[in-house]
Motif scaffolding. Structure first.
Motif, short mmCIF file in Angstrom:
data_model
loop_
_atom_site.label_atom_id
_atom_site.label_comp_id
_atom_site.label_asym_id
_atom_site.label_seq_id
_atom_site.Cartn_x
_atom_site.Cartn_y
_atom_site.Cartn_z
N LYS A 1 0.68 16.69 -0.61
CA LYS A 1 -0.06 15.68 -1.23
C LYS A 1 -0.74 14.59 -0.41
CE LYS A 1 -1.69 13.56 -5.29
NZ LYS A 1 -2.40 14.47 -6.14
N ARG A 2 -1.95 14.76 -0.17
CA ARG A 2 -2.38 13.56 0.70
C ARG A 2 -3.06 12.58 -0.14
NH1 ARG A 2 -4.27 14.08 6.39
NH2 ARG A 2 -5.87 12.36 6.77
N PHE A 3 -2.79 11.15 -0.08
CA PHE A 3 -3.60 10.18 -1.15
C PHE A 3 -3.26 8.83 -0.27
CE2 PHE A 3 0.81 10.34 -2.47
CZ PHE A 3 1.06 8.94 -2.67
N ASP A 4 -4.07 7.85 -0.60
CA ASP A 4 -3.98 6.52 -0.07
C ASP A 4 -4.36 5.77 -1.46
OD1 ASP A 4 -4.10 3.82 1.12
OD2 ASP A 4 -5.14 4.79 2.86
N LEU A 5 -3.47 4.71 -2.01
CA LEU A 5 -3.58 3.93 -3.09
C LEU A 5 -4.39 2.74 -2.67
CD1 LEU A 5 -0.50 4.33 -5.08
CD2 LEU A 5 -2.62 5.87 -5.38
N ASN B 1 1.03 -1.02 -0.06
CA ASN B 1 0.07 0.11 0.10
C ASN B 1 0.86 1.21 -0.16
OD1 ASN B 1 -1.13 1.95 2.45
ND2 ASN B 1 -2.69 1.77 0.79
N VAL B 2 0.59 2.17 -0.64
CA VAL B 2 1.17 3.46 -0.73
C VAL B 2 0.38 4.70 -0.20
CG1 VAL B 2 2.65 5.23 -2.10
CG2 VAL B 2 2.39 2.67 -2.75
N PHE B 3 0.69 5.26 0.70
CA PHE B 3 -0.13 6.65 1.09
C PHE B 3 0.82 7.77 1.68
CE2 PHE B 3 0.54 4.29 5.18
CZ PHE B 3 0.51 5.37 6.04
N VAL C 1 -1.42 -0.16 -13.12
CA VAL C 1 -0.61 0.26 -12.10
C VAL C 1 -1.00 1.68 -11.55
CG1 VAL C 1 1.70 0.83 -11.35
CG2 VAL C 1 1.20 -0.89 -13.01
N PRO C 2 -1.15 1.59 -9.99
CA PRO C 2 -1.72 2.89 -9.36
C PRO C 2 -0.68 4.02 -9.78
CG PRO C 2 -1.83 1.12 -8.01
CD PRO C 2 -1.02 0.47 -9.34
#
Length: 218
Positions: free
Chosen positions: A123-127, A115-117, A137-138
């Motif tokens: 930049k705030r994100f959660d894949l 998981n990448v967050f 691919v995310p």
């Protein structure tokens, strides 16, 4: 005046015109004082970004060096994308400088969920969690400058840093701290050197008629 004389006169005018002066470019090189390498037991664990609890430092230590100034913000939007992979349970590379507007892909090359967050302000994100065979691919596009700290919620030791920069003039130092920035146009700049998530050095420099400029961050 015959045609040969007219061509010679035109060449002389172009050589000494303001346009020719503006096109002059320089090379900025130097060294950055880097922190000491991490302990041997940390290196043995293959952690390529080490933490003392509040600060992340590349392993082995390197610096990211870049120029900020009036001419850098007018530069073209980046055309190439970038990638940070997840392989052997580390982010690779663990430190990635990019220009604003770059899209980064995050492929998983391990036979396990990753998981990448990021909770960073820029930049705030959660894949979410995904396996290597999941398509597409995310990716994430980074449109604001700043420091992005990446983590994996499955593997706590996995960390990486993306530096999003408003300039095409950036480079990585070697492990001795040496760096070179080439093809820099005339102007006044701030030269910055990132060495960890809490430390960025900076110096004001002016590029005029010199073609070789040396700067050291001691």
């Amino acid at each position: 005046m015959n045609s040969a004389h007219r061509l010679l006169a035109l060449a002389v005018c172009l050589t000494f015109s303001p346009l020719a002066e503006l096109s002059a470019q320089a090379t900025v090189s130097g060294t950055v004082s880097l922190p000491p390498p991490p302990p041997t037991d940390v290196i043995a664990k293959r952690y390529n970004m080490v933490s003392d609890g509040s600060t992340l430092t590349p392993s082995p230590p390197i610096a990211i060096v870049w120029l900020e100034g009036a001419s850098t913000s007018d530069s073209a939007t980046p055309t190439a994308n970038a990638e940070i992979s997840q392989e052997n349970f580390v982010f690779e590379p663990a430190l990635l400088p990019i220009q604003v507007g770059t899209t980064v892909a995050f492929p998983n090359h391990d036979e396990e969920y990753h998981n990448v967050f990021s909770y960073s302000k820029a930049k705030r994100f959660d894949l979410g969690r995904y396996m290597p065979d999941e398509k597409p691919v995310p990716t994430q596009t980074f449109n604001k400058p700043g420091q992005i700290i990446l983590r994996c919620d499955v593997h706590e030791h996995m960390k990486a840093v993306i530096l999003v920069l408003e300039t095409p003039y950036f480079t990585s130092s070697d492990t001795e701290g040496s760096f070179t920035l080439a093809d820099i146009p005339k102007g006044e700049y701030t030269l910055k050197a990132w060495v960890d998530t809490k430390t960025t050095f900076e110096k004001a420099i002016t590029i005029d008629d010199e073609t070789e400029i040396s700067v050291s961050f001691d």
